[in-house]
Design a protein around this motif. Sequence first.
Motif, PDB file in Angstrom:
ATOM      1  N   ALA A 139       0.842  -1.198   0.000  1.00  0.00           N
ATOM      2  CA  ALA A 139       0.000   0.000   0.000  1.00  0.00           C
ATOM      3  C   ALA A 139       0.878   1.250   0.000  1.00  0.00           C
ATOM      4  O   ALA A 139       1.988   1.246   0.526  1.00  0.00           O
ATOM      5  CB  ALA A 139      -0.902   0.001   1.229  1.00  0.00           C
TER       6      ALA A 139
ATOM      7  N   ILE B 150       0.467   5.467   0.787  1.00  0.00           N
ATOM      8  CA  ILE B 150      -0.322   6.622   1.210  1.00  0.00           C
ATOM      9  C   ILE B 150       0.412   7.855   0.709  1.00  0.00           C
ATOM     10  O   ILE B 150       1.626   7.977   0.884  1.00  0.00           O
ATOM     11  CB  ILE B 150      -0.469   6.686   2.743  1.00  0.00           C
ATOM     12  CG1 ILE B 150      -1.284   5.505   3.259  1.00  0.00           C
ATOM     13  CG2 ILE B 150      -1.112   8.010   3.167  1.00  0.00           C
ATOM     14  CD1 ILE B 150      -1.391   5.444   4.783  1.00  0.00           C
TER      15      ILE B 150
ATOM     16  N   HIS C 197      -5.532   4.130  -9.195  1.00  0.00           N
ATOM     17  CA  HIS C 197      -6.392   2.982  -9.473  1.00  0.00           C
ATOM     18  C   HIS C 197      -6.697   2.267  -8.158  1.00  0.00           C
ATOM     19  O   HIS C 197      -5.807   1.904  -7.412  1.00  0.00           O
ATOM     20  CB  HIS C 197      -5.697   2.029 -10.456  1.00  0.00           C
ATOM     21  CG  HIS C 197      -6.536   0.868 -10.832  1.00  0.00           C
ATOM     22  ND1 HIS C 197      -7.639   1.005 -11.645  1.00  0.00           N
ATOM     23  CD2 HIS C 197      -6.455  -0.435 -10.509  1.00  0.00           C
ATOM     24  CE1 HIS C 197      -8.194  -0.181 -11.800  1.00  0.00           C
ATOM     25  NE2 HIS C 197      -7.505  -1.075 -11.121  1.00  0.00           N
ATOM     26  N   ASN C 198      -7.954   2.108  -7.852  1.00  0.00           N
ATOM     27  CA  ASN C 198      -8.412   1.469  -6.605  1.00  0.00           C
ATOM     28  C   ASN C 198      -8.027   2.242  -5.344  1.00  0.00           C
ATOM     29  O   ASN C 198      -7.952   1.663  -4.270  1.00  0.00           O
ATOM     30  CB  ASN C 198      -7.895   0.029  -6.487  1.00  0.00           C
ATOM     31  CG  ASN C 198      -8.545  -0.888  -7.486  1.00  0.00           C
ATOM     32  OD1 ASN C 198      -9.697  -0.694  -7.869  1.00  0.00           O
ATOM     33  ND2 ASN C 198      -7.799  -1.884  -7.947  1.00  0.00           N
ATOM     34  N   ALA C 199      -7.766   3.540  -5.461  1.00  0.00           N
ATOM     35  CA  ALA C 199      -7.357   4.340  -4.302  1.00  0.00           C
ATOM     36  C   ALA C 199      -8.562   4.830  -3.520  1.00  0.00           C
ATOM     37  O   ALA C 199      -9.633   5.062  -4.074  1.00  0.00           O
ATOM     38  CB  ALA C 199      -6.531   5.532  -4.768  1.00  0.00           C
ATOM     39  N   TYR C 200      -8.357   4.993  -2.226  1.00  0.00           N
ATOM     40  CA  TYR C 200      -9.303   5.695  -1.374  1.00  0.00           C
ATOM     41  C   TYR C 200      -8.793   7.120  -1.269  1.00  0.00           C
ATOM     42  O   TYR C 200      -7.621   7.345  -0.995  1.00  0.00           O
ATOM     43  CB  TYR C 200      -9.360   5.079   0.031  1.00  0.00           C
ATOM     44  CG  TYR C 200      -9.927   3.689   0.045  1.00  0.00           C
ATOM     45  CD1 TYR C 200     -11.300   3.481   0.096  1.00  0.00           C
ATOM     46  CD2 TYR C 200      -9.087   2.582   0.015  1.00  0.00           C
ATOM     47  CE1 TYR C 200     -11.823   2.200   0.119  1.00  0.00           C
ATOM     48  CE2 TYR C 200      -9.601   1.297   0.033  1.00  0.00           C
ATOM     49  CZ  TYR C 200     -10.963   1.116   0.079  1.00  0.00           C
ATOM     50  OH  TYR C 200     -11.473  -0.141   0.091  1.00  0.00           O
ATOM     51  N   LYS C 201      -9.679   8.081  -1.456  1.00  0.00           N
ATOM     52  CA  LYS C 201      -9.277   9.486  -1.374  1.00  0.00           C
ATOM     53  C   LYS C 201      -9.977  10.123  -0.184  1.00  0.00           C
ATOM     54  O   LYS C 201     -11.179  10.013  -0.034  1.00  0.00           O
ATOM     55  CB  LYS C 201      -9.635  10.211  -2.672  1.00  0.00           C
ATOM     56  CG  LYS C 201      -8.910   9.656  -3.871  1.00  0.00           C
ATOM     57  CD  LYS C 201      -9.487  10.214  -5.169  1.00  0.00           C
ATOM     58  CE  LYS C 201      -9.034   9.378  -6.324  1.00  0.00           C
ATOM     59  NZ  LYS C 201     -10.037   8.494  -6.844  1.00  0.00           N
ATOM     60  N   ILE C 202      -9.196  10.793   0.647  1.00  0.00           N
ATOM     61  CA  ILE C 202      -9.726  11.474   1.819  1.00  0.00           C
ATOM     62  C   ILE C 202      -9.397  12.962   1.667  1.00  0.00           C
ATOM     63  O   ILE C 202      -8.231  13.317   1.525  1.00  0.00           O
ATOM     64  CB  ILE C 202      -9.103  10.942   3.126  1.00  0.00           C
ATOM     65  CG1 ILE C 202      -9.379   9.441   3.279  1.00  0.00           C
ATOM     66  CG2 ILE C 202      -9.610  11.731   4.325  1.00  0.00           C
ATOM     67  CD1 ILE C 202      -8.615   8.794   4.425  1.00  0.00           C
ATOM     68  N   THR C 203     -10.417  13.786   1.689  1.00  0.00           N
ATOM     69  CA  THR C 203     -10.224  15.227   1.611  1.00  0.00           C
ATOM     70  C   THR C 203     -10.472  15.810   2.989  1.00  0.00           C
ATOM     71  O   THR C 203     -11.549  15.611   3.557  1.00  0.00           O
ATOM     72  CB  THR C 203     -11.192  15.859   0.582  1.00  0.00           C
ATOM     73  OG1 THR C 203     -10.982  15.246  -0.689  1.00  0.00           O
ATOM     74  CG2 THR C 203     -10.969  17.352   0.474  1.00  0.00           C
TER      75      THR C 203
END
Length: 157
Positions: free
Chosen positions: A100, A102, A131-137
Motif C-alpha cells: 500500500a 499513502i 487505481h483502486n485508491a481511497y481518497k480522503i479530503t
Amino acid sequence: MWSSRISNLGGHYHEHGKTWLACALGHKACREGYTVLYLRLPRLLQALPIAKGDGRYPKLMASLAKTALVILDDWGLAPLSDEHRRDVLELLEDRHGRGATIVTSQFPVDHWHDVMGDPTLADAILDRLLHNAYKITLRGDSMRKRHAVVKNDVPAT
C-alpha cells in the motif's frame, strides 16, 4: 531514513493534519506487524540520484518495493524533473500489487496531473497511484493553527 518502522513522526502536523493522519495509519499498520516507511517525497527525490551514483539504487528500490506500506508525504510541493517522474513511476510500478502507498498533498487530486508536468508520464504515474485508491479530503483549519501557542502582545521595554 530507510528503516522498516515509521520515522520522523515527532511533532509533524501539516495543514489539516494530513501528515498526522497518514502517520496514525502507519502506526496502526506497525502495531499489526506490517513494515512501514515514512518518506517526504522531496527528500526521497534528492536521495535517489545519490543512490544511483554510489550503486545503491537497485537495492533501495527493491527495499521500497517490498515494504508493506510506504507513506509519501508532501506530494507535489517540488517540481518534478524528467528523472524524478521516471523514478516515481518505477517506484509505483515496483510496488503495484505488492503493498500500500499513502500520499499526502496540499493539492487536490484533480490538480495532480498539472503539478506533475509531462502528460504521458503523469498519466502512467497517476494510473498506478489512483487505481483502486481511497481518497480522503480534509477540511477546516490546519492543525498547526489549532495547536499554535497564542502569544499576547507584550510591550517593549
